[in-house]
Design a protein around this motif. Structure first.
Motif, mmCIF file in Angstrom:
data_model
loop_
_atom_site.group_PDB
_atom_site.id
_atom_site.type_symbol
_atom_site.label_atom_id
_atom_site.label_comp_id
_atom_site.label_asym_id
_atom_site.label_seq_id
_atom_site.Cartn_x
_atom_site.Cartn_y
_atom_site.Cartn_z
ATOM 1 N N VAL A 1 -2.539 53.175 -16.826
ATOM 2 C CA VAL A 1 -1.455 52.295 -16.405
ATOM 3 C C VAL A 1 -2.065 51.058 -15.758
ATOM 4 C CG1 VAL A 1 0.257 54.132 -16.073
ATOM 5 C CG2 VAL A 1 -1.202 53.476 -14.191
ATOM 6 N N PRO A 2 -1.384 49.918 -15.872
ATOM 7 C CA PRO A 2 -1.927 48.702 -15.271
ATOM 8 C C PRO A 2 -1.885 48.758 -13.748
ATOM 9 C CG PRO A 2 0.129 48.246 -16.446
ATOM 10 C CD PRO A 2 -0.163 49.703 -16.599
ATOM 11 N N LEU A 3 -2.895 48.178 -13.116
ATOM 12 C CA LEU A 3 -2.999 48.104 -11.657
ATOM 13 C C LEU A 3 -2.772 46.652 -11.244
ATOM 14 C CD1 LEU A 3 -3.869 49.222 -8.855
ATOM 15 C CD2 LEU A 3 -6.211 48.714 -9.522
ATOM 16 N N TYR A 4 -1.754 46.421 -10.419
ATOM 17 C CA TYR A 4 -1.397 45.073 -9.989
ATOM 18 C C TYR A 4 -1.573 44.928 -8.479
ATOM 19 C CZ TYR A 4 0.769 44.376 -14.537
ATOM 20 O OH TYR A 4 0.987 44.243 -15.885
ATOM 21 N N GLY A 5 -1.860 43.721 -8.049
ATOM 22 C CA GLY A 5 -1.975 43.425 -6.629
ATOM 23 C C GLY A 5 -1.378 42.060 -6.323
ATOM 24 N N CYS A 6 -0.894 41.897 -5.102
ATOM 25 C CA CYS A 6 -0.381 40.602 -4.674
ATOM 26 C C CYS A 6 -1.556 39.713 -4.255
ATOM 27 C CB CYS A 6 0.623 40.756 -3.538
ATOM 28 S SG CYS A 6 -0.120 41.263 -1.970
ATOM 29 N N GLU A 7 -1.295 38.440 -4.100
ATOM 30 C CA GLU A 7 -2.357 37.486 -3.794
ATOM 31 C C GLU A 7 -3.096 37.822 -2.498
ATOM 32 O OE1 GLU A 7 -2.899 32.725 -2.991
ATOM 33 O OE2 GLU A 7 -1.125 33.416 -4.048
ATOM 34 N N SER A 8 -2.368 38.180 -1.446
ATOM 35 C CA SER A 8 -3.050 38.448 -0.171
ATOM 36 C C SER A 8 -3.913 39.716 -0.248
ATOM 37 C CB SER A 8 -2.052 38.527 0.985
ATOM 38 O OG SER A 8 -1.173 39.605 0.808
ATOM 39 N N CYS A 9 -3.454 40.757 -0.918
ATOM 40 C CA CYS A 9 -4.258 41.978 -1.045
ATOM 41 C C CYS A 9 -5.464 41.739 -1.950
ATOM 42 C CB CYS A 9 -3.405 43.119 -1.575
ATOM 43 S SG CYS A 9 -2.243 43.796 -0.349
ATOM 44 N N GLU B 1 -11.311 40.933 -2.602
ATOM 45 C CA GLU B 1 -12.410 40.011 -2.910
ATOM 46 C C GLU B 1 -13.386 39.920 -1.744
ATOM 47 O OE1 GLU B 1 -10.062 36.914 -5.897
ATOM 48 O OE2 GLU B 1 -10.260 36.427 -3.777
ATOM 49 N N ASP B 2 -12.867 39.851 -0.532
ATOM 50 C CA ASP B 2 -13.734 39.795 0.652
ATOM 51 C C ASP B 2 -14.612 41.041 0.733
ATOM 52 O OD1 ASP B 2 -12.663 37.346 1.344
ATOM 53 O OD2 ASP B 2 -11.299 38.179 2.863
ATOM 54 N N LYS B 3 -14.040 42.213 0.441
ATOM 55 C CA LYS B 3 -14.814 43.455 0.465
ATOM 56 C C LYS B 3 -15.904 43.426 -0.606
ATOM 57 C CE LYS B 3 -11.679 46.911 2.283
ATOM 58 N NZ LYS B 3 -12.630 47.793 2.939
ATOM 59 N N VAL B 4 -15.547 42.947 -1.803
ATOM 60 C CA VAL B 4 -16.526 42.891 -2.891
ATOM 61 C C VAL B 4 -17.652 41.932 -2.528
ATOM 62 C CG1 VAL B 4 -16.905 42.198 -5.297
ATOM 63 C CG2 VAL B 4 -14.891 43.556 -4.677
ATOM 64 N N ARG B 5 -17.304 40.748 -2.043
ATOM 65 C CA ARG B 5 -18.344 39.769 -1.663
ATOM 66 C C ARG B 5 -19.269 40.334 -0.599
ATOM 67 N NH1 ARG B 5 -13.955 36.138 -1.724
ATOM 68 N NH2 ARG B 5 -13.887 35.024 -3.688
ATOM 69 N N ALA B 6 -18.708 41.049 0.368
ATOM 70 C CA ALA B 6 -19.524 41.630 1.429
ATOM 71 C C ALA B 6 -20.478 42.699 0.896
ATOM 72 C CB ALA B 6 -18.628 42.210 2.529
ATOM 73 N N ALA B 7 -20.095 43.370 -0.177
ATOM 74 C CA ALA B 7 -20.920 44.436 -0.727
ATOM 75 C C ALA B 7 -21.982 43.919 -1.693
ATOM 76 C CB ALA B 7 -20.037 45.451 -1.450
ATOM 77 N N LEU B 8 -21.805 42.700 -2.210
ATOM 78 C CA LEU B 8 -22.765 42.155 -3.167
ATOM 79 C C LEU B 8 -23.997 41.635 -2.429
ATOM 80 C CD1 LEU B 8 -20.383 40.147 -5.515
ATOM 81 C CD2 LEU B 8 -21.506 42.317 -5.997
#
Length: 123
Positions: free
Chosen positions: A98-106, A111-118
């Motif tokens: 099933v598709p996974l959707y998110g709002c802009e703020s979430c 993205e912040d979590k991903v950037r911190a982990a890279l």
């Protein structure tokens, strides 16, 4: 494949740290990827959401372009309903996707979590 629990941080709703988590897969973002981990409670919450969509008779359909907002429900932290959302990918359970959707703020929060982990790569 048997999944192994490790001690880490939950990237989903609870955002707790230093607890048993499972690796759910990579989060791919702007040419990099980071491991997505979740605790048992958040995994169960995600499974309920997937089952709810499948029970309602949802069938996989061609995914809209990710950056074109579509009306829907945010599956991430805020869980708000009927607002502009963006497609993030798909979630699979019991052989169904099933598709996974998110709002802009979430999405910004993720993205912040991903950037911190890279790893840091100087420009």
């Amino acid at each position: 494949m048997r999944r192994r629990w490790t001690i880490g941080n939950c990237w989903l709703w609870c955002e707790r740290t230093a607890l048993p988590v499972l690796w759910l897969g990579p989060v791919l973002w702007e040419g990099g990827n980071a491991p997505l981990h979740a605790c048992e409670g958040c995994i169960r919450h995600l499974e309920r959401k997937v089952r709810g969509v499948l029970i309602c008779g949802a069938t996989p359909s061609p995914a809209p372009e990710r950056r074109q907002p579509v009306p829907g429900d945010c599956w991430l932290w805020c869980q708000r309903i009927a607002l502009p959302t963006l497609l993030l990918g798909t979630v699979e359970s019991a052989g169904h996707q099933v598709p996974l959707y998110g709002c802009e703020s979430c999405i910004r929060r993720l993205e912040d979590k991903v950037r911190a982990a890279l790893p840091y790569v100087p420009a």
